[in-house]
Design a protein around this motif. Structure first.
Motif, PDB file in Angstrom:
ATOM      1  N   THR A 183      40.402  43.823  54.177  1.00 52.83           N
ATOM      2  CA  THR A 183      41.499  44.165  53.256  1.00 52.83           C
ATOM      3  C   THR A 183      41.130  45.242  52.249  1.00 52.83           C
ATOM      4  O   THR A 183      42.023  45.852  51.655  1.00 52.83           O
ATOM      5  CB  THR A 183      41.924  42.909  52.481  1.00 52.83           C
ATOM      6  OG1 THR A 183      40.820  42.436  51.691  1.00 52.83           O
ATOM      7  CG2 THR A 183      42.370  41.810  53.437  1.00 52.83           C
ATOM      8  N   TYR A 184      39.841  45.445  52.013  1.00 56.39           N
ATOM      9  CA  TYR A 184      39.370  46.399  50.999  1.00 56.39           C
ATOM     10  C   TYR A 184      39.918  46.073  49.607  1.00 56.39           C
ATOM     11  O   TYR A 184      40.262  46.959  48.830  1.00 56.39           O
ATOM     12  CB  TYR A 184      39.758  47.846  51.373  1.00 56.39           C
ATOM     13  CG  TYR A 184      39.202  48.289  52.700  1.00 56.39           C
ATOM     14  CD1 TYR A 184      37.865  48.663  52.828  1.00 56.39           C
ATOM     15  CD2 TYR A 184      40.012  48.306  53.832  1.00 56.39           C
ATOM     16  CE1 TYR A 184      37.343  49.063  54.051  1.00 56.39           C
ATOM     17  CE2 TYR A 184      39.509  48.697  55.062  1.00 56.39           C
ATOM     18  CZ  TYR A 184      38.174  49.073  55.161  1.00 56.39           C
ATOM     19  OH  TYR A 184      37.664  49.464  56.376  1.00 56.39           O
ATOM     20  N   GLU A 185      39.961  44.769  49.312  1.00 57.26           N
ATOM     21  CA  GLU A 185      40.426  44.301  48.005  1.00 57.26           C
ATOM     22  C   GLU A 185      39.364  43.378  47.400  1.00 57.26           C
ATOM     23  O   GLU A 185      39.564  42.168  47.269  1.00 57.26           O
ATOM     24  CB  GLU A 185      41.760  43.558  48.137  1.00 57.26           C
ATOM     25  CG  GLU A 185      42.923  44.413  48.565  1.00 57.26           C
ATOM     26  CD  GLU A 185      43.398  45.332  47.447  1.00 57.26           C
ATOM     27  OE1 GLU A 185      42.901  45.214  46.314  1.00 57.26           O
ATOM     28  OE2 GLU A 185      44.273  46.177  47.721  1.00 57.26           O
ATOM     29  N   PRO A 186      38.212  43.923  47.015  1.00 57.02           N
ATOM     30  CA  PRO A 186      37.128  43.058  46.527  1.00 57.02           C
ATOM     31  C   PRO A 186      37.465  42.327  45.235  1.00 57.02           C
ATOM     32  O   PRO A 186      37.093  41.154  45.078  1.00 57.02           O
ATOM     33  CB  PRO A 186      35.961  44.034  46.318  1.00 57.02           C
ATOM     34  CG  PRO A 186      36.613  45.365  46.125  1.00 57.02           C
ATOM     35  CD  PRO A 186      37.832  45.342  47.002  1.00 57.02           C
ATOM     36  N   LEU A 187      38.148  42.991  44.313  1.00 58.86           N
ATOM     37  CA  LEU A 187      38.429  42.351  43.026  1.00 58.86           C
ATOM     38  C   LEU A 187      39.259  41.088  43.203  1.00 58.86           C
ATOM     39  O   LEU A 187      38.922  40.025  42.661  1.00 58.86           O
ATOM     40  CB  LEU A 187      39.152  43.340  42.099  1.00 58.86           C
ATOM     41  CG  LEU A 187      39.498  42.795  40.706  1.00 58.86           C
ATOM     42  CD1 LEU A 187      38.234  42.388  39.959  1.00 58.86           C
ATOM     43  CD2 LEU A 187      40.289  43.833  39.912  1.00 58.86           C
ATOM     44  N   ILE A 188      40.327  41.180  43.969  1.00 62.65           N
ATOM     45  CA  ILE A 188      41.217  40.034  44.153  1.00 62.65           C
ATOM     46  C   ILE A 188      40.502  38.895  44.871  1.00 62.65           C
ATOM     47  O   ILE A 188      40.572  37.731  44.461  1.00 62.65           O
ATOM     48  CB  ILE A 188      42.480  40.461  44.940  1.00 62.65           C
ATOM     49  CG1 ILE A 188      43.290  41.480  44.126  1.00 62.65           C
ATOM     50  CG2 ILE A 188      43.339  39.244  45.288  1.00 62.65           C
ATOM     51  CD1 ILE A 188      44.453  42.060  44.883  1.00 62.65           C
ATOM     52  N   LEU A 189      39.777  39.222  45.946  1.00 63.45           N
ATOM     53  CA  LEU A 189      39.138  38.173  46.748  1.00 63.45           C
ATOM     54  C   LEU A 189      37.994  37.510  46.003  1.00 63.45           C
ATOM     55  O   LEU A 189      37.819  36.282  46.064  1.00 63.45           O
ATOM     56  CB  LEU A 189      38.643  38.760  48.064  1.00 63.45           C
ATOM     57  CG  LEU A 189      39.611  38.705  49.254  1.00 63.45           C
ATOM     58  CD1 LEU A 189      40.022  37.281  49.569  1.00 63.45           C
ATOM     59  CD2 LEU A 189      40.852  39.548  49.001  1.00 63.45           C
ATOM     60  N   TYR A 190      37.216  38.295  45.274  1.00 64.04           N
ATOM     61  CA  TYR A 190      36.089  37.709  44.554  1.00 64.04           C
ATOM     62  C   TYR A 190      36.565  36.874  43.365  1.00 64.04           C
ATOM     63  O   TYR A 190      35.944  35.853  43.030  1.00 64.04           O
ATOM     64  CB  TYR A 190      35.126  38.796  44.102  1.00 64.04           C
ATOM     65  CG  TYR A 190      34.391  39.464  45.245  1.00 64.04           C
ATOM     66  CD1 TYR A 190      34.158  38.776  46.431  1.00 64.04           C
ATOM     67  CD2 TYR A 190      33.947  40.778  45.154  1.00 64.04           C
ATOM     68  CE1 TYR A 190      33.498  39.367  47.496  1.00 64.04           C
ATOM     69  CE2 TYR A 190      33.277  41.388  46.217  1.00 64.04           C
ATOM     70  CZ  TYR A 190      33.068  40.678  47.384  1.00 64.04           C
ATOM     71  OH  TYR A 190      32.411  41.277  48.438  1.00 64.04           O
ATOM     72  N   ILE A 191      37.658  37.298  42.743  1.00 64.39           N
ATOM     73  CA  ILE A 191      38.231  36.467  41.682  1.00 64.39           C
ATOM     74  C   ILE A 191      38.746  35.152  42.260  1.00 64.39           C
ATOM     75  O   ILE A 191      38.545  34.074  41.683  1.00 64.39           O
ATOM     76  CB  ILE A 191      39.365  37.220  40.953  1.00 64.39           C
ATOM     77  CG1 ILE A 191      38.786  38.335  40.078  1.00 64.39           C
ATOM     78  CG2 ILE A 191      40.194  36.250  40.102  1.00 64.39           C
ATOM     79  CD1 ILE A 191      39.835  39.173  39.381  1.00 64.39           C
ATOM     80  N   GLU A 192      39.383  35.222  43.422  1.00 62.61           N
ATOM     81  CA  GLU A 192      39.873  33.998  44.057  1.00 62.61           C
ATOM     82  C   GLU A 192      38.717  33.060  44.415  1.00 62.61           C
ATOM     83  O   GLU A 192      38.800  31.847  44.199  1.00 62.61           O
ATOM     84  CB  GLU A 192      40.675  34.340  45.304  1.00 62.61           C
ATOM     85  CG  GLU A 192      41.326  33.130  45.954  1.00 62.61           C
ATOM     86  CD  GLU A 192      42.224  33.499  47.111  1.00 62.61           C
ATOM     87  OE1 GLU A 192      42.981  32.624  47.572  1.00 62.61           O
ATOM     88  OE2 GLU A 192      42.178  34.660  47.569  1.00 62.61           O
ATOM     89  N   ALA A 193      37.636  33.623  44.947  1.00 59.98           N
ATOM     90  CA  ALA A 193      36.465  32.805  45.265  1.00 59.98           C
ATOM     91  C   ALA A 193      35.899  32.170  43.997  1.00 59.98           C
ATOM     92  O   ALA A 193      35.520  30.992  43.982  1.00 59.98           O
ATOM     93  CB  ALA A 193      35.401  33.656  45.955  1.00 59.98           C
ATOM     94  N   ALA A 194      35.853  32.952  42.920  1.00 57.19           N
ATOM     95  CA  ALA A 194      35.343  32.422  41.648  1.00 57.19           C
ATOM     96  C   ALA A 194      36.212  31.281  41.144  1.00 57.19           C
ATOM     97  O   ALA A 194      35.699  30.277  40.616  1.00 57.19           O
ATOM     98  CB  ALA A 194      35.285  33.538  40.611  1.00 57.19           C
ATOM     99  N   LEU A 195      37.512  31.399  41.302  1.00 57.18           N
ATOM    100  CA  LEU A 195      38.423  30.340  40.864  1.00 57.18           C
ATOM    101  C   LEU A 195      38.211  29.057  41.668  1.00 57.18           C
ATOM    102  O   LEU A 195      38.291  27.958  41.114  1.00 57.18           O
ATOM    103  CB  LEU A 195      39.872  30.813  40.991  1.00 57.18           C
ATOM    104  CG  LEU A 195      40.308  31.911  40.009  1.00 57.18           C
ATOM    105  CD1 LEU A 195      41.731  32.369  40.325  1.00 57.18           C
ATOM    106  CD2 LEU A 195      40.214  31.415  38.568  1.00 57.18           C
TER     107      LEU A 195
END
Length: 226
Positions: A183-195
């Motif tokens: 997806t090339y969306e690291p910010l969104i995915l990493y924030i979701e993983a952090a949540l």
């Protein structure tokens, strides 16, 4: 619906599946095995012969003094150079168990050492052997002391399992990295993983408080503000 929210919803199932399938089992198994190792190491250092206690102390010194990520790399990437091949999940399990064993051994050793000598003497006075005194008198009291730090260690372990992504274990963080590669969306995915990690840690913190309450420790900690 905003694209970022749609992406989080679409990736929620694979991330949660990875957490349930790999992250949680890895944390639980590592903690159980590590706790067994820690108890043996603590007992050896307290009651074993000097040469064996020295070996146990060296193990604790080495594991606590080197990064966990390096230990995982040695097990998964280093050992094959000498003909020892270990799959990713067992390698992570070994690495985390050894790490947990070293740290929990210090917690258990301190908990056992905190029991007054009079408790041992009282057990001996009614005919108990050292093993019986340890099992029936000392350990039950030491458990009350050890529960808070052991619970904190388990919560930290759940978060540390993200390091297993470095040796290709398809756990939560590794799954997030795979989705990012598409997806090339690291910010969104990493924030979701952090949540997701945050939710897991929060649930475990609630269970920790209940466990401490059951063993009569939480009230005392709350009064002192610790």
């Amino acid at each position: 619906m905003p694209p970022w929210l749609q992406l989080m919803l679409d990736s929620a199932v694979p991330l949660l599946t990875a957490a349930v399938t790999f992250t949680v089992p890895l944390a639980i198994l590592s903690f159980v095995f590590g706790l067994c190792i820690g108890f043996v190491v603590a007992a050896v250092r307290l009651f074993g012969p000097k040469w064996l206690a020295w070996i146990a102390a060296t193990y604790v010194w080495f594991i606590r003094g080197t990064p966990l990520l390096v230990q995982l790399f040695v097990i998964f990437y280093g050992l094959p150079s000498v003909g020892i091949l270990i799959d990713a999940f067992p390698a992570a399990l070994i690495g985390f168990s050894l790490s947990v064993g070293a740290y929990t051994s210090e917690i258990i050793r301190a908990a056992l050492g905190s029991i007054p000598r009079g408790q041992w003497e009282a057990a001996y006075s009614i005919g108990m052997t050292r093993g019986q005194a340890l099992r029936r008198t000392v350990v039950p009291q030491a458990v009350r002391v050890a529960i808070p730090p052991l619970s904190n260690s388990f919560i930290s372990l759940v978060k540390d399992t993200s390091l297993a992504a470095a040796i290709t274990v398809p756990e939560l963080f590794q799954q997030a990295q795979r989705i990012v590669a598409v997806t090339y969306e690291p910010l969104i995915l990493y924030i979701e993983a952090a949540l997701i990690y945050l939710v897991l840690s929060s649930v475990l913190s609630v269970l920790q408080r209940r466990l401490e309450t059951r063993f009569g420790r939480y009230g005392g900690y709350g009064e002192t503000g610790v």
